[in-house]
Design an enzyme around this catalytic site. Structure first.
Site, PDB file in Angstrom:
ATOM      1  N   HIS A  40       0.805  -1.225   0.000  1.00 43.26           N
ATOM      2  CA  HIS A  40       0.000   0.000   0.000  1.00 43.26           C
ATOM      3  C   HIS A  40       0.836   1.272   0.000  1.00 43.26           C
ATOM      4  O   HIS A  40       0.438   2.275  -0.582  1.00 43.26           O
ATOM      5  CB  HIS A  40      -0.981  -0.009   1.176  1.00 43.26           C
ATOM      6  CG  HIS A  40      -2.113  -0.953   0.947  1.00 43.26           C
ATOM      7  ND1 HIS A  40      -2.242  -2.140   1.610  1.00 43.26           N
ATOM      8  CD2 HIS A  40      -3.132  -0.895   0.069  1.00 43.26           C
ATOM      9  CE1 HIS A  40      -3.313  -2.764   1.169  1.00 43.26           C
ATOM     10  NE2 HIS A  40      -3.879  -2.035   0.235  1.00 43.26           N
TER      11      HIS A  40
ATOM     12  N   ARG B 165     -10.892   4.569  -2.214  1.00 35.74           N
ATOM     13  CA  ARG B 165     -10.467   3.837  -1.011  1.00 35.74           C
ATOM     14  C   ARG B 165     -10.855   4.659   0.227  1.00 35.74           C
ATOM     15  O   ARG B 165     -10.081   5.494   0.686  1.00 35.74           O
ATOM     16  CB  ARG B 165      -8.955   3.606  -1.031  1.00 35.74           C
ATOM     17  CG  ARG B 165      -8.478   2.567  -2.054  1.00 35.74           C
ATOM     18  CD  ARG B 165      -6.973   2.379  -1.968  1.00 35.74           C
ATOM     19  NE  ARG B 165      -6.504   1.166  -2.597  1.00 35.74           N
ATOM     20  CZ  ARG B 165      -5.917   1.117  -3.798  1.00 35.74           C
ATOM     21  NH1 ARG B 165      -5.743   2.201  -4.502  1.00 35.74           N
ATOM     22  NH2 ARG B 165      -5.498  -0.044  -4.282  1.00 35.74           N
TER      23      ARG B 165
ATOM     24  N   ARG C 231     -15.678   2.252  -2.150  1.00 38.10           N
ATOM     25  CA  ARG C 231     -15.457   0.978  -1.455  1.00 38.10           C
ATOM     26  C   ARG C 231     -15.608   1.231   0.038  1.00 38.10           C
ATOM     27  O   ARG C 231     -14.999   2.163   0.576  1.00 38.10           O
ATOM     28  CB  ARG C 231     -14.057   0.447  -1.749  1.00 38.10           C
ATOM     29  CG  ARG C 231     -13.734  -0.787  -0.928  1.00 38.10           C
ATOM     30  CD  ARG C 231     -12.427  -1.398  -1.324  1.00 38.10           C
ATOM     31  NE  ARG C 231     -11.290  -0.653  -0.802  1.00 38.10           N
ATOM     32  CZ  ARG C 231     -10.035  -0.993  -1.062  1.00 38.10           C
ATOM     33  NH1 ARG C 231      -9.783  -2.029  -1.841  1.00 38.10           N
ATOM     34  NH2 ARG C 231      -9.034  -0.292  -0.564  1.00 38.10           N
TER      35      ARG C 231
ATOM     36  N   GLU D 230     -11.363 -10.813  -4.278  1.00 36.83           N
ATOM     37  CA  GLU D 230     -10.000 -10.780  -3.745  1.00 36.83           C
ATOM     38  C   GLU D 230      -9.615 -12.112  -3.111  1.00 36.83           C
ATOM     39  O   GLU D 230      -8.463 -12.307  -2.735  1.00 36.83           O
ATOM     40  CB  GLU D 230      -9.884  -9.673  -2.691  1.00 36.83           C
ATOM     41  CG  GLU D 230     -10.120  -8.289  -3.262  1.00 36.83           C
ATOM     42  CD  GLU D 230     -10.096  -7.197  -2.210  1.00 36.83           C
ATOM     43  OE1 GLU D 230      -9.166  -6.402  -2.196  1.00 36.83           O
ATOM     44  OE2 GLU D 230     -11.048  -7.168  -1.401  1.00 36.83           O
TER      45      GLU D 230
ATOM     46  N   ASN E 267      -4.612  -7.265  -6.612  1.00 43.51           N
ATOM     47  CA  ASN E 267      -3.498  -7.221  -5.649  1.00 43.51           C
ATOM     48  C   ASN E 267      -3.698  -8.279  -4.576  1.00 43.51           C
ATOM     49  O   ASN E 267      -2.794  -9.051  -4.262  1.00 43.51           O
ATOM     50  CB  ASN E 267      -3.417  -5.846  -4.970  1.00 43.51           C
ATOM     51  CG  ASN E 267      -3.356  -4.707  -5.956  1.00 43.51           C
ATOM     52  OD1 ASN E 267      -2.968  -4.907  -7.096  1.00 43.51           O
ATOM     53  ND2 ASN E 267      -3.753  -3.523  -5.532  1.00 43.51           N
ATOM     54  N   ASP E 268      -4.900  -8.278  -4.019  1.00 44.58           N
ATOM     55  CA  ASP E 268      -5.183  -9.284  -2.992  1.00 44.58           C
ATOM     56  C   ASP E 268      -5.496 -10.634  -3.612  1.00 44.58           C
ATOM     57  O   ASP E 268      -5.143 -11.670  -3.045  1.00 44.58           O
ATOM     58  CB  ASP E 268      -6.347  -8.826  -2.102  1.00 44.58           C
ATOM     59  CG  ASP E 268      -5.858  -7.892  -1.001  1.00 44.58           C
ATOM     60  OD1 ASP E 268      -4.810  -8.200  -0.402  1.00 44.58           O
ATOM     61  OD2 ASP E 268      -6.496  -6.860  -0.757  1.00 44.58           O
TER      62      ASP E 268
ATOM     63  N   ARG F  89       1.757  -9.888  -0.338  1.00 43.51           N
ATOM     64  CA  ARG F  89       1.997  -8.857  -1.367  1.00 43.51           C
ATOM     65  C   ARG F  89       3.021  -7.821  -0.931  1.00 43.51           C
ATOM     66  O   ARG F  89       3.531  -7.078  -1.762  1.00 43.51           O
ATOM     67  CB  ARG F  89       0.663  -8.176  -1.744  1.00 43.51           C
ATOM     68  CG  ARG F  89       0.013  -7.461  -0.595  1.00 43.51           C
ATOM     69  CD  ARG F  89      -1.410  -7.035  -0.901  1.00 43.51           C
ATOM     70  NE  ARG F  89      -1.506  -5.690  -1.441  1.00 43.51           N
ATOM     71  CZ  ARG F  89      -2.639  -5.019  -1.610  1.00 43.51           C
ATOM     72  NH1 ARG F  89      -3.789  -5.613  -1.310  1.00 43.51           N
ATOM     73  NH2 ARG F  89      -2.669  -3.817  -2.085  1.00 43.51           N
TER      74      ARG F  89
ATOM     75  N   CYS G  99      -9.637  -3.341 -10.574  1.00 44.27           N
ATOM     76  CA  CYS G  99      -9.082  -2.153  -9.921  1.00 44.27           C
ATOM     77  C   CYS G  99      -7.759  -2.441  -9.227  1.00 44.27           C
ATOM     78  O   CYS G  99      -7.219  -1.575  -8.560  1.00 44.27           O
ATOM     79  CB  CYS G  99     -10.082  -1.548  -8.941  1.00 44.27           C
ATOM     80  SG  CYS G  99     -10.530  -2.680  -7.628  1.00 44.27           S
TER      81      CYS G  99
HETATM   82  C1  PEP Z   1      -6.730  -5.033  -4.559  1.00 44.78           C
HETATM   83  O1  PEP Z   1      -6.607  -5.819  -3.621  1.00 44.78           O
HETATM   84  O2  PEP Z   1      -6.411  -5.311  -5.738  1.00 44.78           O
HETATM   85  C2  PEP Z   1      -7.261  -3.684  -4.326  1.00 44.78           C
HETATM   86  C3  PEP Z   1      -7.530  -2.860  -5.310  1.00 44.78           C
HETATM   87  O3  PEP Z   1      -7.397  -3.293  -3.023  1.00 44.78           O
HETATM   88  P1  PEP Z   1      -6.167  -2.744  -2.118  1.00 44.78           P
HETATM   89  O4  PEP Z   1      -4.963  -2.649  -3.004  1.00 44.78           O
HETATM   90  O5  PEP Z   1      -6.589  -1.456  -1.568  1.00 44.78           O
HETATM   91  O6  PEP Z   1      -6.054  -3.842  -1.111  1.00 44.78           O
HETATM   92 MG    MG Z   2      -7.487  -5.347  -1.701  1.00 41.68          MG
END
Ligand code: PEP
Ligand code: MG
Length: 592
Positions: A192, A299, A335, A434, A457-458, A468, A505
């Site tokens: 993040h 977010r 979200r 996710e 990402n998740d 990650r 996303c």
């Molecule tokens: C993701 O997990 O891809 C996502 C967009 O959420 P974040 O990166 O905020 O966990």
């Molecule tokens: Mg996420």
């Protein structure tokens, strides 16, 4: 030649040259008590008083250099500045110096321990927050006493910021105006802090093994956020070569930004809606300027980070209404809170969890704290009245969880109706994909929602079991892994059979290698940090949907990541023109 070249994971493009500052916290509790003689009391009290004033001044500087949009962060910093004069802290520390003959550091440490002990008996949330705040302020004063102030990035002296790790909260608190680039030893491709660096347009490299052991504070370094390299004490020749590259990169950005506000259409006429990921209202104008056709991921947890008090429903309502207004009719997908894991806030209780990424985070956290969740839903539903807006829920594991959420949403709606409030009665609602369980149960979920948004990402993290944000396993974090691709394909197929749309996303959407694969799935929209939009739109204009569909048919038959990577690499190189070299250079190695 540079003295040393370090390599890491490039997560935010750009090139910077400057002096390095290594950020280190002085942990309270690390010091063993040190005693003084009576004649040294005045000197220690003076040292303490200077440290307090210096801390106040650095909070003041942080306030002055805070980007205008971070108003809630400004409130927190202001409150921390005021706490520097808290008599509980000041009087006790001075008394400990005078009566117990402790040096300033030990006296401060003892004062904080005593305060913690006193308040630990009291259940009241407010007092618990006060302890957190005093500790934070105490750490800063301690940093001044020991000569180490991690947040003191002096005015007028731009630096390259290095650290073992940066939390999203650290990233927000730092005075980034003076930060030319960020480099960390920990962290992965989608951590993040990296996402924040990208949204702030600061070049960043993470996962640089041995960084702390190798670098020397004050050394001159070059950070290449495109390739992921760090040159320590570069030669003059290297400095001028990289200055030239930085110029070329700026020119390239200038060039792609010229058409960024036009729609992105493939060579065979397929329009792709490109949306922005944002964390604050004030990012929205920048996103629109970069070509965003709406916000695909807002977010909402970002405005909770680094706050010591929970925002009220009216504060949240104002934030979300401002976001809707700033979009001038363009769509926004809010979200709900994705707190927990590495996104911790000082204003709320977070458990000390052994595996926080598998713990009480996101929707699970909201369901555990229904009052907080309801306040956010009330603010969102009210702010979205008459707007082109939708809601989505992070980390939803299954139908039971989804139904718990939708049940709460119905109750909140009823409550608002009973109170004659104006609110969005028919807002569309979706879930983020996710978790592997969400993929497996996609058909059941699709029956009860309006859209999916894939958080790659998740999804990559949980599908492959790879943290990650952990540099040790970042080579295993492969978004084009066949398991991830089959998961995305399943979600897209199920969604389209059920007549609902799929957005992506996660960072894959902003990755020029992954983009053709996503288009060929075919996903409906893509959402990314504003900074990435001009480049991604430019790539879309060089691709054909038919060929992307073909590519996906082929990659889904490949059974290893390296095979997929090879196919994608060949495809991308053959389709995009020379001027895209910049866009891909930072990915060299990632897909080898
Ligand atoms: C993701 O997990 O891809 C996502 C967009 O959420 P974040 O990166 O905020 O966990
Ligand atoms: Mg996420």
């Amino acid at each position: 030649m540079a003295q040393n070249i370090l390599h890491g994971i490039p997560i935010s493009g750009g090139i910077a040259i400057g002096k390095l500052v290594y950020m280190q916290h002085q942990e309270l509790g690390e010091l063993s008590p040190s005693y003084i003689s009576y004649s040294e009391v005045v000197r220690e009290q003076k040292r303490f008083s200077h440290a307090v004033s210096a801390t106040e001044q650095s909070f003041e500087r942080a306030l002055n250099s805070l980007p205008e949009h971070m108003t809630s962060e400004g409130d927190i910093i202001y409150m921390h500045k005021m706490l520097c004069r808290d008599p509980k802290l000041i009087d006790r520390t001075n008394a400990n110096i005078e009566m117990k003959l402790l040096c300033a550091e030990s006296a401060l440490q003892r004062a904080l321990e005593d305060i913690s002990l006193e308040f630990s008996e009291i259940e009241d949330d407010f007092f618990r927050e006060t302890i957190n705040d005093l500790h934070l302020v105490g750490e800063r004063i301690m940093d001044k006493l020991t000569g180490k102030d991690p947040y003191d990035l002096k005015e007028g002296e731009p630096v390259i910021l290095m650290a073992r790790d940066l939390s999203p909260a650290d990233t927000i608190e730092l005075s980034l105006d003076n930060v030319l680039a960020m480099v960390t030893e920990d962290g992965g491709k989608t951590s993040h802090a990296g996402i924040l660096a990208r949204s702030m347009g600061i070049p960043a490299v993470v996962g640089v093994m041995g960084l702390g052991r190798t670098v020397v504070e004050g050394d001159v370094v070059i950070v290449d956020g495109l390739k992921g390299t760090i040159l320590l004490n570069p030669s003059d020749e290297e400095k001028s070569r990289y200055t030239q590259s930085a110029l070329e990169y700026e020119r390239y950005k200038e060039k792609i930004s010229q058409k960024c506000r036009d729609t992105a259409e493939t060579v065979d006429g397929h329009k792709v809606e490109v949306l922005a990921n944002v964390g604050w209202v004030e990012e929205i104008p920048k996103a629109i300027k970069s070509g965003a056709e709406g916000v695909g991921l807002y977010r909402t947890e970002y405005s909770f980070l680094n706050r010591t008090s929970i925002p009220s429903e009216s504060e949240l309502f104002k934030e979300y209404s401002d976001a809707v207004q700033a979009l001038e009719g363009k769509s926004v997908c809010f979200r709900t809170l994705d707190l927990g894991s590495d996104k911790l806030t000082l204003s709320l209780e977070h458990l000390d969890e052994a595996n926080p990424a598998l713990g009480l985070r996101a929707t699970r956290y909201c369901l555990r704290h229904p009052r907080l969740f309801r306040a956010q839903l009330r603010a969102l539903l009210r702010a979205c009245a008459g707007a082109h807006a939708s809601l989505m829920f992070p980390l939803v594991a299954d139908l039971t969880e989804l139904r718990k959420i939708t049940h709460i949403v119905s109750e909140v709606r009823q409550e608002l109706a009973d109170q004659n409030e104006i609110f969005a009665r028919d807002i569309s609602m979706g879930v983020m994909v996710e978790l592997p369980s969400t993929v497996i149960l996609a058909d059941e979920l699709a029956e009860e929602i309006d859209f999916f948004s894939i958080g790659t990402n998740d999804l990559t993290q949980y599908t492959l079991g790879v943290d990650r944000a952990n540099a040790q396993v970042s080579h295993l974090y492969q978004p084009l892994h066949p398991a991830v691709l089959h998961s995305i394909k399943r979600v897209v197929d199920v969604a389209h059979q059920s007549g609902i749309a799929v957005n992506v996303c996660g960072e894959m959407a902003a990755d020029p290698y992954c983009l053709p694969v996503l288009l060929g799935m075919p996903v409906d929209t893509v959402s990314m940090s504003a900074q990435a939009i001009p480049g991604i739109k430019s790539i879309i204009r060089q691709l054909s949907l038919e060929e992307c569909l073909d590519l996906v048919r082929s990659v889904l038959k490949a059974n290893t990541t390296s095979r997929v990577n090879r196919m994608v690499r060949e495809f991308v190189y053959s389709k995009t023109r020379e001027d895209m070299a910049f866009h891909f250079s930072h990915l060299a190695g990632t897909y080898d």
